[in-house]
Design a protein around this motif. Sequence first.
Motif, PDB file in Angstrom:
ATOM      1  N   GLU A   1      -9.490   4.302   9.696  1.00  0.00           N
ATOM      2  CA  GLU A   1      -8.870   4.325  11.020  1.00  0.00           C
ATOM      3  C   GLU A   1      -8.970   2.961  11.695  1.00  0.00           C
ATOM      4  OE1 GLU A   1      -7.044   5.399  14.515  1.00  0.00           O
ATOM      5  OE2 GLU A   1      -7.068   6.399  12.564  1.00  0.00           O
ATOM      6  N   ARG A   2     -10.140   2.356  11.625  1.00  0.00           N
ATOM      7  CA  ARG A   2     -10.298   1.035  12.237  1.00  0.00           C
ATOM      8  C   ARG A   2      -9.438  -0.004  11.522  1.00  0.00           C
ATOM      9  NH1 ARG A   2     -15.812   2.695  12.093  1.00  0.00           N
ATOM     10  NH2 ARG A   2     -16.176   1.334  10.289  1.00  0.00           N
ATOM     11  N   LEU A   3      -9.391   0.062  10.201  1.00  0.00           N
ATOM     12  CA  LEU A   3      -8.613  -0.906   9.425  1.00  0.00           C
ATOM     13  C   LEU A   3      -7.127  -0.776   9.733  1.00  0.00           C
ATOM     14  CD1 LEU A   3      -8.536  -3.089   7.237  1.00  0.00           C
ATOM     15  CD2 LEU A   3      -8.423  -1.256   5.523  1.00  0.00           C
ATOM     16  N   TYR A   4      -6.628   0.454   9.845  1.00  0.00           N
ATOM     17  CA  TYR A   4      -5.204   0.631  10.107  1.00  0.00           C
ATOM     18  C   TYR A   4      -4.826   0.084  11.477  1.00  0.00           C
ATOM     19  CZ  TYR A   4      -0.645   2.602  10.927  1.00  0.00           C
ATOM     20  OH  TYR A   4       0.684   2.739  11.228  1.00  0.00           O
ATOM     21  N   GLN A   5      -5.647   0.312  12.465  1.00  0.00           N
ATOM     22  CA  GLN A   5      -5.347  -0.216  13.796  1.00  0.00           C
ATOM     23  C   GLN A   5      -5.271  -1.738  13.777  1.00  0.00           C
ATOM     24  OE1 GLN A   5      -4.358   1.582  16.320  1.00  0.00           O
ATOM     25  NE2 GLN A   5      -4.701   3.488  15.157  1.00  0.00           N
ATOM     26  N   ASP A   6      -6.123  -2.396  13.016  1.00  0.00           N
ATOM     27  CA  ASP A   6      -6.070  -3.861  12.879  1.00  0.00           C
ATOM     28  C   ASP A   6      -4.772  -4.287  12.207  1.00  0.00           C
ATOM     29  OD1 ASP A   6      -8.545  -4.034  14.055  1.00  0.00           O
ATOM     30  OD2 ASP A   6      -9.653  -4.148  12.157  1.00  0.00           O
ATOM     31  N   MET A   7      -4.402  -3.575  11.144  1.00  0.00           N
ATOM     32  CA  MET A   7      -3.177  -3.916  10.425  1.00  0.00           C
ATOM     33  C   MET A   7      -1.941  -3.685  11.295  1.00  0.00           C
ATOM     34  SD  MET A   7      -3.906  -5.130   7.487  1.00  0.00           S
ATOM     35  CE  MET A   7      -5.148  -5.185   6.203  1.00  0.00           C
ATOM     36  N   LEU A   8      -1.956  -2.623  12.098  1.00  0.00           N
ATOM     37  CA  LEU A   8      -0.813  -2.331  12.970  1.00  0.00           C
ATOM     38  C   LEU A   8      -0.635  -3.445  13.999  1.00  0.00           C
ATOM     39  CD1 LEU A   8       1.429  -0.386  13.780  1.00  0.00           C
ATOM     40  CD2 LEU A   8      -0.220   0.800  15.264  1.00  0.00           C
ATOM     41  N   ARG A   9      -1.732  -3.933  14.562  1.00  0.00           N
ATOM     42  CA  ARG A   9      -1.620  -5.040  15.515  1.00  0.00           C
ATOM     43  C   ARG A   9      -1.080  -6.291  14.837  1.00  0.00           C
ATOM     44  NH1 ARG A   9      -6.369  -2.545  17.621  1.00  0.00           N
ATOM     45  NH2 ARG A   9      -7.704  -3.760  16.206  1.00  0.00           N
ATOM     46  N   SER A  10      -1.466  -6.529  13.586  1.00  0.00           N
ATOM     47  CA  SER A  10      -0.948  -7.692  12.849  1.00  0.00           C
ATOM     48  C   SER A  10       0.549  -7.554  12.613  1.00  0.00           C
ATOM     49  CB  SER A  10      -1.680  -7.833  11.509  1.00  0.00           C
ATOM     50  OG  SER A  10      -3.063  -8.066  11.701  1.00  0.00           O
ATOM     51  N   PHE A  11       1.017  -6.329  12.337  1.00  0.00           N
ATOM     52  CA  PHE A  11       2.450  -6.109  12.131  1.00  0.00           C
ATOM     53  C   PHE A  11       3.218  -6.313  13.431  1.00  0.00           C
ATOM     54  CE2 PHE A  11       6.087  -3.126  12.101  1.00  0.00           C
ATOM     55  CZ  PHE A  11       6.804  -3.680  11.036  1.00  0.00           C
TER      56      PHE A  11
END
Length: 409
Positions: free
Chosen positions: A348-358
Amino acid sequence: MKIVFLFCLLSSLSQAARGAATETFFQDLAAFRSQSLTLRTELARLESGETVALSRALAWTPALSLQAGRQESQFNGERRPKSDYLAANLSWNLFRGGSDLFAWKAARASAEAQRYQVENEKLEVELGGARVIFRRLYLSDVLATQGELLKLKEESLRIARSRYNQGKAPLQEVTKLEVDLAQSQNALRLAELNVAQNLLELRALFVDSLQTAAWPFAENQEVDLRSGSGSLFSKKRALEARAQKDGWRASRLLHLPSVDWNLQLQQSPLRSRSDDLWSSSLLLTVPLWSRFETAATSATAYASYVAAENESLRASREEGLKREYLEKKLLLSRANLLESKRTLEKSERLYQDMLRSFQVGRLSANDLFLEQNRRIETLLSYSQSRLSFHEGLMEACALWGLEARDCLR
């Protein structure tokens, strides 16, 4: 102090909710038992077996009958007057080579085996009902996961279109996300069909609805197997083998002579019963030639005994192997469940980081696809781990001959 108090309060509420879910689960299992047609059948067979055992136990008692009739006879062409009579008959087998004793033992063992079959069927109904419940919870998790994935896809497409309108992303990236969104919608519909199919399986068991809406056991749930006496199915097989062995012994003793005593008292005519006639006989019957029927019966009984003995040995062997497997399954499924829970939090934490990068253009659509798939696979893995762990708990209880309420405390 306030933080500690809040933590304790939340922990207590969580345990209370878990306890309520567990009790609801036990109530659903009781509903499956009450509606089980196979259990009703086994109970009827038990009643029949107990009646047969009682009949065999009374084999040493005499048989008594009462007759009333009218007879007409002719002797040397002269017709004799009609006469009516009342007769009482008593027949008593005094000796039959001991076959009655083994027939009684066989019937008693068979009835006891059926008693174990009834108890085993209760556990099987519980296990089958639990699997339907767990399958429903798992499919609900899958449906919720697919719904979450669809929201992720929609959010990703919204971001991609916004970046395309700003001239920061190519049209191909938007198209990829549109195709991926359509596939996610198809997966969601398939998950809905699976939930509907599970509902049909539930209603086929004559249970229209379930109260269990959450997984009933936590990952620290233990099984109390100390009071378990072992597989009821294995005990049933052992008693069936004993019954077949006694039946074979009874059939072999039919070669021996038998002694019977008969007594008849007859009174006529019916209205006055003034004339009495009684007769008594003691009969010794020695079987000399029965066209091999007795030998054939004994051979068939012996074959049934050998088959039942082999089934008993196979059931005992399988029980030992299943015990080893379930002990390992519980250990590994619990470890998988704990690991999946920790991985889910990291994902969950990793996906939120990736979403902000996108969102800021540092991540491509393909990279976001990979991260979304990893997120969904983690959720599904967690649900699958919970399914395996819960099934392992119920399977262990059934194998050790314990009902869920006595086994999972």
